[in-house]
Design a protein around this motif. Structure first.
Motif, mmCIF file in Angstrom:
data_model
loop_
_atom_site.group_PDB
_atom_site.id
_atom_site.type_symbol
_atom_site.label_atom_id
_atom_site.label_comp_id
_atom_site.label_asym_id
_atom_site.label_seq_id
_atom_site.Cartn_x
_atom_site.Cartn_y
_atom_site.Cartn_z
ATOM 1 N N HIS A 154 -0.157 39.780 -14.051
ATOM 2 C CA HIS A 154 0.040 41.218 -13.986
ATOM 3 C C HIS A 154 -0.651 41.861 -12.783
ATOM 4 N N ALA A 155 -0.647 43.190 -12.757
ATOM 5 C CA ALA A 155 -0.982 43.948 -11.552
ATOM 6 C C ALA A 155 -2.458 43.849 -11.179
ATOM 7 N N ILE A 156 -2.684 43.735 -9.881
ATOM 8 C CA ILE A 156 -4.011 43.870 -9.304
ATOM 9 C C ILE A 156 -4.191 45.296 -8.809
ATOM 10 N N PHE A 157 -3.095 45.890 -8.339
ATOM 11 C CA PHE A 157 -3.143 47.208 -7.718
ATOM 12 C C PHE A 157 -2.187 48.158 -8.424
ATOM 13 N N GLY A 158 -2.464 49.443 -8.317
ATOM 14 C CA GLY A 158 -1.524 50.478 -8.726
ATOM 15 C C GLY A 158 -1.179 50.484 -10.193
ATOM 16 N N ALA A 159 -2.069 50.025 -11.057
ATOM 17 C CA ALA A 159 -1.796 49.993 -12.497
ATOM 18 C C ALA A 159 -2.062 51.372 -13.095
ATOM 19 N N ASN A 160 -1.010 52.113 -13.354
ATOM 20 C CA ASN A 160 -1.114 53.425 -13.965
ATOM 21 C C ASN A 160 -0.530 53.334 -15.361
ATOM 22 N N ARG A 161 -1.364 53.050 -16.333
ATOM 23 C CA ARG A 161 -0.993 52.757 -17.721
ATOM 24 C C ARG A 161 -0.282 51.406 -17.850
ATOM 25 N N CYS A 162 0.775 51.173 -17.050
ATOM 26 C CA CYS A 162 1.497 49.904 -17.080
ATOM 27 C C CYS A 162 0.945 48.968 -16.013
ATOM 28 N N VAL A 163 0.738 47.699 -16.358
ATOM 29 C CA VAL A 163 0.191 46.727 -15.405
ATOM 30 C C VAL A 163 1.228 45.668 -15.012
ATOM 31 N N ALA A 164 2.503 45.947 -15.254
ATOM 32 C CA ALA A 164 3.553 44.995 -14.906
ATOM 33 C C ALA A 164 3.808 44.999 -13.400
ATOM 34 N N PHE A 198 11.257 50.882 -4.123
ATOM 35 C CA PHE A 198 10.623 50.461 -5.370
ATOM 36 C C PHE A 198 9.675 51.548 -5.865
ATOM 37 N N MET A 199 9.520 51.643 -7.186
ATOM 38 C CA MET A 199 8.840 52.778 -7.794
ATOM 39 C C MET A 199 7.612 52.333 -8.573
ATOM 40 N N THR A 200 6.514 53.044 -8.395
ATOM 41 C CA THR A 200 5.299 52.747 -9.135
ATOM 42 C C THR A 200 5.337 53.424 -10.501
ATOM 43 N N PRO A 201 4.573 52.930 -11.468
ATOM 44 C CA PRO A 201 4.544 53.581 -12.785
ATOM 45 C C PRO A 201 3.972 54.989 -12.736
ATOM 46 N N ALA A 202 3.199 55.312 -11.702
ATOM 47 C CA ALA A 202 2.671 56.670 -11.576
ATOM 48 C C ALA A 202 3.785 57.679 -11.329
ATOM 49 N N VAL A 203 4.907 57.215 -10.755
ATOM 50 C CA VAL A 203 6.039 58.096 -10.491
ATOM 51 C C VAL A 203 6.961 58.156 -11.700
ATOM 52 N N ASP A 204 7.364 57.012 -12.202
ATOM 53 C CA ASP A 204 8.208 56.935 -13.403
ATOM 54 C C ASP A 204 7.945 55.599 -14.065
ATOM 55 N N ILE A 205 7.309 55.619 -15.192
ATOM 56 C CA ILE A 205 6.880 54.385 -15.842
ATOM 57 C C ILE A 205 8.033 53.618 -16.463
ATOM 58 N N ARG A 206 9.192 54.237 -16.588
ATOM 59 C CA ARG A 206 10.343 53.572 -17.201
ATOM 60 C C ARG A 206 11.257 52.899 -16.180
ATOM 61 N N ARG A 207 11.003 53.099 -14.878
ATOM 62 C CA ARG A 207 11.905 52.562 -13.855
ATOM 63 C C ARG A 207 11.136 51.722 -12.840
#
Length: 369
Positions: A154-164, A198-207
């Motif tokens: 899983h994520a090392i960077f940019g984990a905003n609630r979701c770490v995928a 590509f989109m980070t979870p901070a922008v839209d966690i569902r996409r």
């Protein structure tokens, strides 16, 4: 959770783009577009996705093929990974992409899997894929973020609630090559850079991408900017084939004599998007440094192993470990060695695991110039 059969859906096979856009507008979020099907059928069989309509894009000739243009090449989104891997123009001018395509999954999957489907595939988080109500699935927790969870991938960077993370191998190469993604819908066409696609979870966690339900990725444009450059792609995974990356690195280098004049270095498998910002620190380190005689591409970075050793000690042992098959020397050991294959990955994977650090934080070490 796993079920015994797929839920019912209506299958549509449009013969032209207008028909496809009509279907997308008609069904909206209730439909699912299918390319090679490897990601889609897994979702359907596990009942993780239950669309009422499935739109098969295989009959859309406009989405297939590789076309040379004065500005570069255009890849149809439905072009198979095998075609990308074997295309002589890509091999000659954009070998980075050919190598990344070769590293995807297995030959059987590459024969039918598409380049568009690969970059658009959803994250491979165990918990999300099993149908648990996590943040990305509309729930209110992240099962992968706990220390005892299965989160090695899983994520090392940019984990905003979701770490995928994004599981694609070609994705970081497209960012490194400064590709553009052509998106069409019934409203018209827009072009987005691969880095912004590509989109980070901070922008839209569902996409995972900027695509709206009525959009289609039709073409990937690769400009001549990095054509014929020196390329390097490395992937670390638990298996040699049919596996997703723990981390991958895509690099494009311009040489001026025996020194690196410019570089694009992008890391995948460490965030929900291909990460170029952290690799920018690596780029600043390698610029103007001599190339390695043994690799012909990567530079002789004196004392980098000292930096890695120091960063590695900063990582809690339960949160980071060495990449499979790659060792990090102890401080002071081999301080003038050439950067060998694997040390590019080593610089990114164990030392930065769960730590939003850059090489600039600890480079250079005392005595390193």
């Amino acid at each position: 959770m796993l079920k015994d059969m797929m839920s019912n859906f209506e299958l549509y096979q449009p013969a032209d783009m207008d028909n496809a856009f009509d279907l997308l507008d008609r069904f909206g979020e209730e439909c699912w577009t299918i390319a090679g099907g490897h990601d889609s059928l897994g979702w359907f069989k596990d009942r993780g996705k239950t669309p009422s309509a499935v739109i098969d894009l295989a009959g859309l000739a406009e989405l297939h093929g590789i076309r040379e243009t004065p500005e570069g090449i255009d890849l149809g989104a439905m072009t198979t990974l095998t075609e990308v891997e074997r295309n002589p123009i890509i091999q000659e001018r954009f070998g980075l992409l050919a190598e990344a395509a070769r590293m995807v999954a297995s030959p059987q999957i590459r024969n039918s899997g598409t380049v568009g489907g690969n970059v658009l595939q959803d994250t491979r988080c165990w918990y999300y894929r099993l149908g648990l109500a996590c943040y990305r699935a509309g729930g209110n927790t992240c099962y992968a973020s706990a220390p005892e969870a299965m989160n090695r991938e899983h994520a090392i960077f940019g984990a905003n609630r979701c770490v995928a993370v994004s599981p694609s191998d070609p994705a970081p190469t497209l960012v490194a090559l400064e590709a553009e993604m052509v998106i069409r819908s019934s409203r018209g066409e827009r072009v987005v850079s691969a880095e912004d696609f590509f989109m980070t979870p901070a922008v839209d966690i569902r996409r995972m991408t900027v695509l709206d339900p009525e959009d289609l990725l039709t073409t990937i444009r690769i400009p001549n900017t990095w054509a014929g450059a020196n390329f390097y792609f490395e992937k670390v995974a638990d298996r040699g084939s049919w596996d997703f990356p723990l981390v991958n690195v895509a690099a494009a280098l311009r040489l001026d004599g025996d020194r690196i004049a410019d570089a694009r270095i992008v890391v995948g498998g460490v965030q929900a998007i291909p990460k170029a910002s952290m690799a920018e620190a690596v780029r600043l380190v390698v610029i103007r440094r001599p190339i390695s005689p043994s690799l012909k591409v990567f530079p002789n970075l004196l004392c980098l192993d000292r930096t890695l050793a120091q960063l590695r000690r900063a990582c809690p042992p339960w949160r980071c470990g060495p990449a499979p098959g790659l060792g990090i020397p102890e401080q002071g050991a081999g301080s003038a060695r050439l950067l060998e294959p694997g040390y590019v990955i080593a610089a990114v994977y164990p030392a930065f695991r769960h730590h939003d650090l850059t090489l600039r934080d600890t480079w250079p070490q005392p005595g390193c110039k």
